[in-house]
Design an enzyme around this catalytic site. Structure first.
Site, short mmCIF file in Angstrom:
data_model
loop_
_atom_site.label_atom_id
_atom_site.label_comp_id
_atom_site.label_asym_id
_atom_site.label_seq_id
_atom_site.Cartn_x
_atom_site.Cartn_y
_atom_site.Cartn_z
N ASP A 139 0.87 -1.16 0.00
CA ASP A 139 0.00 0.00 0.00
C ASP A 139 0.91 1.22 0.00
OD1 ASP A 139 -2.67 0.89 -0.12
OD2 ASP A 139 -2.52 1.64 1.92
N TYR B 120 1.20 11.38 -8.53
CA TYR B 120 1.66 12.69 -8.07
C TYR B 120 3.11 12.99 -8.50
CZ TYR B 120 -2.46 12.38 -5.03
OH TYR B 120 -3.74 12.27 -4.55
P1 IMP Z 1 -1.95 2.06 -4.23
O1 IMP Z 1 -0.79 1.72 -3.36
O2 IMP Z 1 -1.98 1.26 -5.51
O3 IMP Z 1 -3.24 2.07 -3.48
O4 IMP Z 1 -1.72 3.56 -4.77
C1 IMP Z 1 -1.91 4.70 -3.99
C2 IMP Z 1 -1.77 5.98 -4.80
O5 IMP Z 1 -0.62 6.67 -4.32
C3 IMP Z 1 -1.57 5.83 -6.28
O6 IMP Z 1 -2.76 5.84 -6.97
C4 IMP Z 1 -0.78 7.10 -6.62
O7 IMP Z 1 -1.64 8.15 -6.80
C5 IMP Z 1 -0.01 7.39 -5.36
N1 IMP Z 1 1.36 6.92 -5.53
C6 IMP Z 1 1.93 5.82 -4.96
N2 IMP Z 1 3.21 5.69 -5.37
C7 IMP Z 1 3.44 6.72 -6.22
C8 IMP Z 1 4.59 7.11 -6.99
O8 IMP Z 1 5.66 6.49 -7.01
N3 IMP Z 1 4.43 8.22 -7.75
C9 IMP Z 1 3.27 8.94 -7.80
N4 IMP Z 1 2.19 8.62 -7.11
C10 IMP Z 1 2.27 7.51 -6.33
#
Ligand code: IMP
Length: 197
Positions: free
Chosen positions: A73, A158
């Site tokens: 996560d 981001y």
């Molecule tokens: P999840 O871990 O797939 O739930 O993602 C969480 C959210 O955090 C993603 O949709 C991105 O918006 C943001 N995020 C996580 N890692 C990155 C990164 O390396 N770059 C930019 N955004 C990130």
């Protein structure tokens, strides 16, 4: 020592993530299969922390498959916003997954608070759950600051407003190969691999 051998479930339905994690685990002789391939349900991410959500996803996949399961996560924490968007990083982009909108929300919130400190970090927590219930978690971070306007069209999420500490280009201005070793995900994996090998 290895906490697993043979097959491991990557508790994600995102094929890109599963491939990336599979490649990182290959040196351990582990075969990664995705929760999607096994037809496992995707649990709702209801916890208020990254570690809570990573554990929830890993445990659900380990129980449903009878195999060790790895989940991650991640998200962006902005200091002056009390850690927002945090676990809601994906949700700030809305149904349309519009990260232009999500980045604008971050900047507007900083302006509304008249913030002068733009410190931020990306966080990634990996959780490894065994079918018997044991779970280990590993956290990685990438420190930096928020810049405006967004810079660069590479990466995702981001990346265009995140300037890593000590560097002069945002994650959005870096190639995948350049960004990867600097990331929260890579740092969490280093800890996982160090603990398991
Ligand atoms: P999840 O871990 O797939 O739930 O993602 C969480 C959210 O955090 C993603 O949709 C991105 O918006 C943001 N995020 C996580 N890692 C990155 C990164 O390396 N770059 C930019 N955004 C990130």
């Amino acid at each position: 020592m290895s906490a697993f051998s043979g097959r491991l479930v990557v508790a994600s339905h995102n094929l890109g993530k599963v491939r990336e994690i599979g490649a990182l685990l290959a040196p351990l002789g582990v075969e990664a299969v995705s929760a999607g391939e096994l037809g496992l349900p995707e649990p709702e991410e209801t916890e208020p922390t990254f570690v809570g959500n990573a554990i929830l996803k890993a445990r659900a996949a380990a129980e449903a498959s009878g195999l060790p399961a790895l989940a991650d996560d991640s998200g962006l924490e902005v200091l002056a916003l009390g850690g927002d968007p945090g676990v809601l990083s994906a949700r700030w982009a809305g149904e349309g997954r519009d990260f232009g909108l999500a980045m604008r929300k971050v900047w507007d919130a900083l302006q509304a608070r008249r913030a002068t400190d733009f410190s931020a970090r990306f966080v990634c927590v990996l959780a490894l759950a065994q079918p018997g219930g044991d779970v280990q978690s590993f956290e990685g971070e990438a420190r930096g600051s928020i810049v405006w306007p967004p810079r660069g069209d590479k990466g995702f999420g981001y990346d265009p407003i995140f300037l890593p500490t000590g560097l002069d280009r945002t994650f959005g201005e870096m190639s995948h190969d350049e960004k990867l070793p600097l990331t929260h995900r890579a740092h969490a994996f280093e800890k996982l691999l160090a603990a398991l090998t």
